[in-house]
Each structure stands twice: as C-alpha cells, then as structure tokens.
Scaffold this motif. Structure first.
Motif, PDB file in Angstrom:
ATOM      1  N   ALA A 189       0.829  -1.207   0.000  1.00 36.28           N
ATOM      2  CA  ALA A 189       0.000   0.000   0.000  1.00 36.28           C
ATOM      3  C   ALA A 189       0.863   1.256   0.000  1.00 36.28           C
ATOM      4  CB  ALA A 189      -0.932  -0.011   1.212  1.00 36.28           C
ATOM      5  N   THR A 190       1.920   1.262   0.809  1.00 31.23           N
ATOM      6  CA  THR A 190       2.807   2.430   0.856  1.00 31.23           C
ATOM      7  C   THR A 190       3.542   2.610  -0.464  1.00 31.23           C
ATOM      8  OG1 THR A 190       3.108   2.091   3.237  1.00 31.23           O
ATOM      9  CG2 THR A 190       4.706   3.503   2.121  1.00 31.23           C
ATOM     10  N   ALA A 191       4.004   1.513  -1.043  1.00 29.65           N
ATOM     11  CA  ALA A 191       4.688   1.604  -2.332  1.00 29.65           C
ATOM     12  C   ALA A 191       3.741   2.096  -3.423  1.00 29.65           C
ATOM     13  CB  ALA A 191       5.270   0.238  -2.711  1.00 29.65           C
ATOM     14  N   ALA A 192       2.501   1.614  -3.413  1.00 27.95           N
ATOM     15  CA  ALA A 192       1.525   2.058  -4.416  1.00 27.95           C
ATOM     16  C   ALA A 192       1.187   3.526  -4.249  1.00 27.95           C
ATOM     17  CB  ALA A 192       0.257   1.202  -4.310  1.00 27.95           C
ATOM     18  N   LEU A 193       0.987   3.967  -2.998  1.00 29.25           N
ATOM     19  CA  LEU A 193       0.698   5.377  -2.746  1.00 29.25           C
ATOM     20  C   LEU A 193       1.849   6.254  -3.201  1.00 29.25           C
ATOM     21  CD1 LEU A 193      -1.000   7.650  -1.422  1.00 29.25           C
ATOM     22  CD2 LEU A 193       0.175   7.105   0.739  1.00 29.25           C
ATOM     23  N   SER A 194       3.068   5.843  -2.878  1.00 29.11           N
ATOM     24  CA  SER A 194       4.244   6.624  -3.278  1.00 29.11           C
ATOM     25  C   SER A 194       4.361   6.690  -4.791  1.00 29.11           C
ATOM     26  CB  SER A 194       5.510   6.007  -2.666  1.00 29.11           C
ATOM     27  OG  SER A 194       5.430   5.955  -1.259  1.00 29.11           O
ATOM     28  N   TYR A 195       4.132   5.564  -5.457  1.00 28.48           N
ATOM     29  CA  TYR A 195       4.226   5.541  -6.918  1.00 28.48           C
ATOM     30  C   TYR A 195       3.181   6.460  -7.550  1.00 28.48           C
ATOM     31  CZ  TYR A 195       3.813   3.854 -11.706  1.00 28.48           C
ATOM     32  OH  TYR A 195       3.728   3.788 -13.069  1.00 28.48           O
ATOM     33  N   TRP A 196       1.948   6.415  -7.021  1.00 30.21           N
ATOM     34  CA  TRP A 196       0.892   7.240  -7.615  1.00 30.21           C
ATOM     35  C   TRP A 196       1.208   8.718  -7.451  1.00 30.21           C
ATOM     36  CZ3 TRP A 196      -2.458  11.127  -6.859  1.00 30.21           C
ATOM     37  CH2 TRP A 196      -3.531  11.230  -7.741  1.00 30.21           C
TER      38      TRP A 196
END
Length: 676
Positions: free
Chosen positions: A18-25
């Motif tokens: 979730a943190t990686a996805a949020l950062s990527y977005w």
C-alpha cells in the motif's frame, strides 16, 4: 480461514504494498504534470486552466503527513533507547558499588571467623534490586532488607534447557556454570528438553545427566515427539513439551509461586553474586521453572531479583512478566564490524522498553513469568507463527489479561554471543560468510512480523469479550495441546454443587478469576511498539526514497499542495535520528564496560574464568562501528523485513537452524582407544 485472519497474517506485506503504491501514484502524478509542462494558473486568470492544482491533492496530503509520522517515529525510537540504556547503566553502577561494599563487609567477617559463610549467608539482596528493577508504571520503591533466614530447599529452581542440534560443549558449559552456583545441589532441578528429530538426542541427554547427576538436586530430560501435528522442531516446541511434563510435579497450591524463565539461544547469564534471603516468607516453597537455551549460563542473581520482586508485589505476582536487557560481550571482537553493530542496535531495540515507568516491555530472549500465568494462557504455542517465541508469549499473556499484564525489568544483563559463520581469518570471503549468517538471523527476527497479525486477531477477541471478564482455567498438564482446552466455561462451574468437597470434584483443579476491564491505552502503546518492530524498517526505507524522489520531481514546480514544509521537517527529524543513534552508541560504551567488568569478576568468583571469552571495546573499534551504522539499517533491517513480509504471502514456515556459538577454550579430549 477468514479474510480478516488471512490479511492479519500478511499485514506487513499489505502495508508495504500500500505504501509503495501510494508513493508511486503521487510521484508519477507529479512527474506527469512536469513532463507535460502543465501551467498552474491563478483563479482570476481569464484563460481556461489546463490543469487543476487540486487533482490528487488528498492523496498527496496523505502521503506527506504519513511520511512525517514515520519520520517522527524514527526520531522517537532511538531517543527512548538512549534513555533506557542511560537509566539501566546507572542502576548497574549502583548495584556494582553495593556489591563491592558487601564484599568488603563479608570479607571482614571471614577474616574474623574460622568458619566459612554458609550458602544462606551469601544469598542476600539489597534494596536496589527491587526498587530499580521494575518497569511497571507507578511502582513504588519497596524496602527488601533480607535479614531473615530460610531453608535453602524452600526455593526450588526447575531449570529447563531446550535445545535442538546444539553442540555438546555448549550444553556442558551451561551445566557447568549452573553447577557453580552455591545453591545448585539443594535447589536446582535441571531438565534437558531434547528433540526426537535430532539423531541420538536421547543418548546425548543420558550422557550429560549421568555426568552432572551429583551436581544438582536432580537432573533429567524430556524428548519432544516428532509426530505431533503442527509442532515444528525447535526451542518453542521443546520448551512447551517440557513445561507440560514438569507441570505435573507442582500442586495447585504451589503453582502461583512457580516462576517460569524462558531464554533464547546464544546466551550467557553469568554466575551468582547475591541471592535474597526473604524476610517474612509467607509461602512454603518457591519453585523456579527456567526454560533455558542450550548455551546459556543462568545467573542466580537474575533469579534473585525475580524472586525479590515476586515476593515484594504479591498483588501482581501472578500477572507479571519479567524482562532483562541483553549485552553482546563474548565474541564481538571476532566478528566483522557490520555484524557487531547490528547486534549492538538489536540490543537497543530490546532495551527501548525496559526503562522504569514503561508499561509495555516486550522481552528480548530472556523473560520470566509465573506458572499460574502459563496455565491461564495454555502454555507455549508451537506453530510457525510462534517463531518469535519470546514476543509471542508476551502477546499471549498480554491479551489474556485484557492488556493488564505487569512488566518489570530484571537488572541482570544477559551476555550473548554474536552470530558467526566461521569466517574469521578468511579475508573478504570470511566476512561475507559471517554477514550471511547474521542475515539469516535477521530474517528469523523479522519473520516474527507474524506476531502483529496475531495481535490484530487477539484485539478483536478482547473487544468481543470486553463485557465478559470471568475466567476459569486448569493446570497446563491437564489440558490438551490446544491452549483453548484449558478454558472452562463459567456455566459449567456454576452448575457444580457449592457444598461438594472441591478436592473430590471434577473441577477441583480449576482456578476461577475475574479480569480487569481492557486497558485500551496500553493496547494502543503495544501496537505502536509492534509497528516499530515489524513495519517501521520497510516503511521508513520506502518513504525516504519516495520523499527524495518527490522533492526532486517537484523541485521546479510551485508548492500547490502546501506540503514542502513537511519534507523539510522530515529532513531535520532524519538528521536528529542519526545523531541520536550516535548518542546511543556513546552511551552503550558505558553499559558494555560495566557488564564486562561485572561478568569477569563473577566468572572469577565462580572459578570459571579460565577459557571464558570477553569482548572489550576500544577507540579504534568504536570508530569503525560508527562508520558502519548507515549500512546496518538496510542490510539487517529493511531488506530481511521486506523479504519476510513478501514470503508471508505464500508461506508462514521458516526452517529452524542453530547458529554457531562460541564456547570456552578447552583441552582436546582423548578417547579411550587413543590411550591404549
């Protein structure tokens, strides 16, 4: 398996994704805005805006403030560790001065008497033991002047040594140190907890029990069967099996004064200096059940403090867990600096909750708890989720008491060995061998992230049962392998004739109790500590990289979201965090020094100084250690944590291995054939 149970076991991995996805977005959105040269125009412009500055503003805010939260936690953790090591070191120095004065006093008595001191005269304690070793919030200092005499055999220690594929020298060294205690022949019942999966385990146990049969009150062994479904080979299962067997020896009246001590591998608890003589002893016997690691050297001083606190606080005696700080001072000079620093920082994690006033103090390797509390929770778990046996048992007791578990600190630092892969003297290849060995141990530590899922499931149970505080449980040996089997429904107890003789009834061994209401404040603090242990290493790494990329991408763009100040604060907190780690290493020098000096003196007094290993820290070594700090966090923190959390998506099992230990230097044994 429910969806919630599945997700709870993968909470760390899901949070990482979730943190990686949020950062990527967030970063990709800002990158697209810059790449297409979007112009942010003021609201009073006559031209139509080509891009809305508020698009994605909510997620950017979440990303920014979450980054601030993580950096704040990174700032708080080493600060708490510094305070803990400072207070523990000061307490150890006070205890050392008190022992020196006692030695002078007893030395004068010896010179004036033709007889030696009896064991009961040497088993004394001071006020400092009980007053400075509690980590329960609100504890008051208790005077424990031990002027009364008690019969030595009224205090019995049933010491369990769980081991699996341990070397004979490690086991023998542990037994030798135990045998050096003055009260060993009168009060020590030693049990070797063997594993059936190990080849010739029973033969090894018989050989050792015969060798030390006259050194202890008794010595025996148990063998954990290999065909019990769901139980893995290792310390936890061996200790659980031995505890169930030993539980049969203690009557219902004794159980509240049986103290169980669990110790992890690679440990050395040094030998005795003092032992309390309990004034106004109110119990017929006090039995100490000590599941010990194969190469651990148990200190009677450790047990002295546990015993003193157990007797000094009778109201919480059966709901208390005792923890001790750890020290790596046996072979630290023989391992690479990066391995040495990893273990120094690991000790910081262990000590961070042991300062006086801390209501949440999860143990690291060494802990003690009453047998009645073990009965209440149904003993140790043996499945793959309990690989972090010390923390898992702490959580099990914590939630069984609705968060009202009392935590106290034992000021008897536990000497441990650094993990080594046998690479000393082999150049770069040898260094890599030791680093790989330490990485495997770090992976095992991080595999304990499963305990966060266990806590998530338990807190739901606490919430569902918050209005039902009546509990009833039976002795450990009367229940089956499933811990829930020890629970007796209150409705069954209510149906029993109150006038019937309890001793003759089917529920004669049932203990009924009423719990306090759930302590939600402590539960919140507990989850904060679990987040630090199992989430923070990976979350911090992701957000440090992501925040750096975000600032680089938005460097030439206006701060339309108003979050740039957050990343400036994060930079400050990150810098302060590194400074706090340096401060901890500086404070650790004093802690390490007092521990080595105390252990060396105690080993000498026990007659075991010859061949023992002591690691002293030097200026050159310290400088190299400081340089290695930035490498330790990712290599032994973030990377194994991420690997464990990713692996949990398809497996919860981790193969148990025994790390290489350092033992006393011995003369080579000569076989009988060679002598002919």
């Amino acid at each position: 398996m429910s969806i919630y149970a599945w997700c709870s076991r993968r909470a760390g991995g899901l949070a990482m994704l979730a943190t990686a996805a949020l950062s990527y977005w967030v970063i990709s959105s800002e990158w697209d805005a810059q790449r297409h040269d979007y112009k942010y125009q003021s609201l009073d412009s006559l031209s139509a805006p080509r891009h809305s500055s508020k698009q994605g503003g909510g997620l950017v805010a979440v990303f920014s403030y979450y980054c601030l939260l993580i950096h704040f936690l990174v700032f708080v953790f080493p600060l708490r560790s510094c305070w803990a090591v400072l207070t523990i070191t000061n307490s150890l120095k006070k205890a050392a001065r008190a022992r020196a004065l006692r030695d002078i006093k007893f030395g004068h008595r010896r010179r004036g008497s033709s007889t030696s001191l009896s064991s009961s005269e040497t088993l004394t304690s001071s006020r400092d033991v009980s007053s400075s070793s509690s980590s329960e919030a609100g504890d008051q200092d208790t005077e424990c002047y031990m002027d009364g005499d008690i019969a030595p055999d009224r205090v019995i220690h049933a010491i369990v040594i769980p081991n699996y594929k341990e070397e004979n020298d490690s086991l023998r060294e542990t037994l030798e140190v135990l045998a050096s205690h003055p009260q060993a022949r009168n009060t020590y019942d030693v049990y070797l907890a063997m594993e059936q999966r190990e080849y010739n385990a029973e033969t090894k146990a018989i050989r050792l029990t015969n060798e030390f049969s006259k050194k202890f009150r008794s010595i025996d062994f148990t063998v954990h069967p290999s065909d019990i479904p769901g139980e893995l080979a290792g310390k936890g299962s061996n200790m659980a099996w031995a505890a169930r067997k030993l539980s049969e020896k203690y009557s219902l009246g004794q159980r509240k004064d049986v103290i169980v001590t669990g110790i992890d591998g690679e440990l050395l608890l040094h030998p005795p200096m003092v032992w309390p003589r309990l004034q106004h002893a109110r119990h017929d016997s006090l039995t100490n059940l000590a599941p010990n690691a194969a190469d651990s050297h148990l200190s009677s001083n450790y047990f002295a403090q546990v015993t003193t606190m157990h007797m000094a606080y009778p109201d919480t005696a059966t709901t208390t867990l005792y923890s001790a700080p750890i020290i790596f001072d046996r072979n630290a000079h023989n391992v690479p600096a990066i391995v040495r620093v990893a273990d120094v920082l690991w000790s910081a994690a262990g000590m961070s909750g042991l300062y006086k006033g801390s209501s949440i103090a999860p143990p690291t390797s060494v802990y003690s708890l009453p047998l009645e509390l073990v009965d209440r929770v149904g003993g140790w778990d043996c499945d793959s989720e309990a690989i972090g046996e010390d923390l898992h048992m702490y959580l099990k007791c914590f939630f069984a008491l609705n968060g009202n578990l009392t935590s106290r600190t034992v000021l008897s630092p536990v000497s441990q060995t650094n993990v080594a892969g046998g690479g000393r003297g082999k150049g770069i290849q040898g260094v890599m061998t030791d680093v790989r060995a330490r990485y495997k141990q770090a992976l095992r530590h991080m595999w304990g992230a499963l305990d966060t899922g266990y806590a998530l499931r338990k807190v739901v149970e606490v919430w569902n049962e918050r209005k039902h505080t009546s509990r009833a449980f039976r002795p450990l040996h009367t229940s089956l392998n499933d811990g829930s089997d020890s629970y007796v429904p209150q409705s069954q107890l209510d149906s029993v004739d109150a006038e019937a003789t309890p001793e003759s009834g089917i529920f004669s061994d049932v203990v009924a109790d009423t719990l306090k209401e759930p302590d939600w404040e402590r539960i919140v603090i507990l989850f904060h500590r679990l987040f630090e242990a199992h989430f923070l290493p990976v979350q911090m790494t992701i957000l440090v990289i992501a925040s750096t990329l975000y600032m680089w991408v938005t460097e030439d763009m206006p701060d339309v979201h108003g979050v740039n100040w957050i990343f400036s604060v994060c930079n400050v907190l990150r810098t302060l965090g590194f400074m706090e780690v340096a401060l901890y290493l500086f404070l650790y020098e004093g802690f390490h020094r007092i521990c080595v000096e105390s252990r060396e003196k105690e080993m000498g007094d026990a007659g075991l100084l010859k061949g023992m290993h002591f690691s002293r820290r030097e200026v050159k070594t310290n400088f190299i250690d400081y340089v290695m700090v930035p490498l330790v966090a990712p290599i032994f923190g973030s990377i194994p944590c991420a690997q464990a959390q990713i692996c949990h998506f398809w497996t919860l099992d981790l193969v148990y291995t025994v790390s290489k230990k350092v033992t006393r230097r011995r003369a080579k044994s000569v076989s009988a054939d060679a002598m002919v």
